[in-house]
Motif scaffolding. Structure first.
Motif, short mmCIF file in Angstrom:
data_model
loop_
_atom_site.label_atom_id
_atom_site.label_comp_id
_atom_site.label_asym_id
_atom_site.label_seq_id
_atom_site.Cartn_x
_atom_site.Cartn_y
_atom_site.Cartn_z
N THR A 145 -18.42 -6.21 -0.50
CA THR A 145 -19.21 -5.09 -0.98
C THR A 145 -20.49 -5.66 -1.61
N ASN A 146 -21.28 -4.81 -2.23
CA ASN A 146 -22.49 -5.31 -2.90
C ASN A 146 -22.17 -6.21 -4.08
N THR A 147 -21.01 -6.03 -4.67
CA THR A 147 -20.69 -6.75 -5.91
C THR A 147 -19.38 -7.54 -5.86
N LEU A 148 -18.55 -7.32 -4.85
CA LEU A 148 -17.20 -7.90 -4.85
C LEU A 148 -16.83 -8.47 -3.49
N VAL A 149 -15.85 -9.37 -3.54
CA VAL A 149 -15.14 -9.77 -2.33
C VAL A 149 -13.68 -9.35 -2.53
N ILE A 150 -13.20 -8.49 -1.65
CA ILE A 150 -11.85 -7.94 -1.74
C ILE A 150 -11.01 -8.54 -0.61
N THR A 151 -9.81 -8.98 -0.95
CA THR A 151 -8.87 -9.44 0.07
C THR A 151 -8.07 -8.24 0.56
N GLN A 152 -8.10 -8.02 1.87
CA GLN A 152 -7.38 -6.87 2.44
C GLN A 152 -6.21 -7.36 3.28
N LEU A 153 -5.03 -6.91 2.92
CA LEU A 153 -3.83 -7.21 3.68
C LEU A 153 -3.46 -5.96 4.46
N ILE A 154 -3.43 -6.07 5.79
CA ILE A 154 -3.15 -4.93 6.66
C ILE A 154 -1.72 -5.05 7.17
N ILE A 155 -0.92 -4.03 6.93
CA ILE A 155 0.50 -4.08 7.25
C ILE A 155 0.85 -2.91 8.16
N GLU A 156 1.47 -3.21 9.28
CA GLU A 156 1.85 -2.18 10.24
C GLU A 156 3.36 -2.16 10.42
N LYS A 157 3.91 -0.96 10.40
CA LYS A 157 5.34 -0.80 10.65
C LYS A 157 5.56 0.57 11.28
N ALA A 158 6.16 0.56 12.47
CA ALA A 158 6.37 1.81 13.22
C ALA A 158 5.03 2.51 13.38
N ASN A 159 4.94 3.77 12.99
CA ASN A 159 3.68 4.52 13.18
C ASN A 159 2.84 4.55 11.91
N LEU A 160 3.16 3.71 10.93
CA LEU A 160 2.44 3.69 9.66
C LEU A 160 1.60 2.44 9.52
N ILE A 161 0.50 2.58 8.76
CA ILE A 161 -0.35 1.42 8.47
C ILE A 161 -0.73 1.48 7.00
N SER A 162 -0.72 0.32 6.37
CA SER A 162 -1.03 0.23 4.94
C SER A 162 -2.12 -0.83 4.75
#
Length: 203
Positions: A145-162
């Protein structure tokens, strides 16, 4: 004389080549990094959360849940605290989009009393999470972002995503924005989710 058909073929060929060139360039760059910007028209007013040491905005239509409903949800989601002997996720606020039955949890990651000697970092938190959730599909990105670095963990299970979006506040406490939704809704929600992430500021 060049006919319209030939001109159309030439234009399509040029378009194809330009797309190929863009794809080739993208493949040379880091595939696990993306930049996001906030869009004011997509977001709520600024929310200041002094407990977490941050301010942020949530997407429109994502409503804050009542304390009563939040307490019930915490009880049902206790199993998501994947190993209480080491790490505990403590949601501080819940937001719900009733149109697509999707949830945003905003909270902090803390060590349990049994793991007081362990150094808690974003990397070892993710390592532990993956260890105790080996049945899920994971991928990882860096969000700039303009001010931050965010770590994103993408998790998929069945028809859901987090999307577990993880950052540190000034007190070195791990903060997590956890968006959960159906995979079929992600494309239409992607812009507002990224916009909300770009709105996060450390106080």
């Amino acid at each position: 004389m060049i006919t319209r058909k030939i001109i159309s073929i030439l234009l399509l060929s040029l378009l194809f080549l330009s797309l190929f060139a863009c794809n080739s360039k993208d493949s040379d760059e880091e595939s696990d990094t993306k930049d996001v910007q906030p869009s004011i028209k997509l977001l709520s007013d600024i929310i200041i959360n002094e407990d977490l040491g941050i301010s942020y905005q949530v997407p429109l239509k994502w409503e804050l849940m009542s304390a009563e409903l939040s307490d019930r949800l915490v009880a049902r989601l206790d199993s998501d605290n994947f190993d209480g002997n080491f790490i505990v996720y403590k949601p501080n606020a819940f937001y719900f989009n009733s149109d697509i039955s999707s949830l945003l949890r905003v909270g902090s990651i803390t060590k349990s009393e049994k793991s007081s000697d362990m150094k808690l970092t974003i990397d070892n938190y993710i390592e532990l999470y993956q260890k105790f959730n080996a049945n899920k599909n994971f991928s990882r990105e860096k969000i700039h972002t303009n001010t931050l670095v965010i770590t994103q963990l993408i998790i998929e299970k069945a028809n859901l995503i987090s999307f577990k979006n993880i950052l540190m506040n000034k007190q070195n406490k791990i903060i997590q924005f956890d968006f959960s939704l159906k995979k079929e809704d992600y494309e239409k929600e992607k812009e507002v989710i990224n916009s909300a992430l770009a709105s996060i500021k450390i106080l």
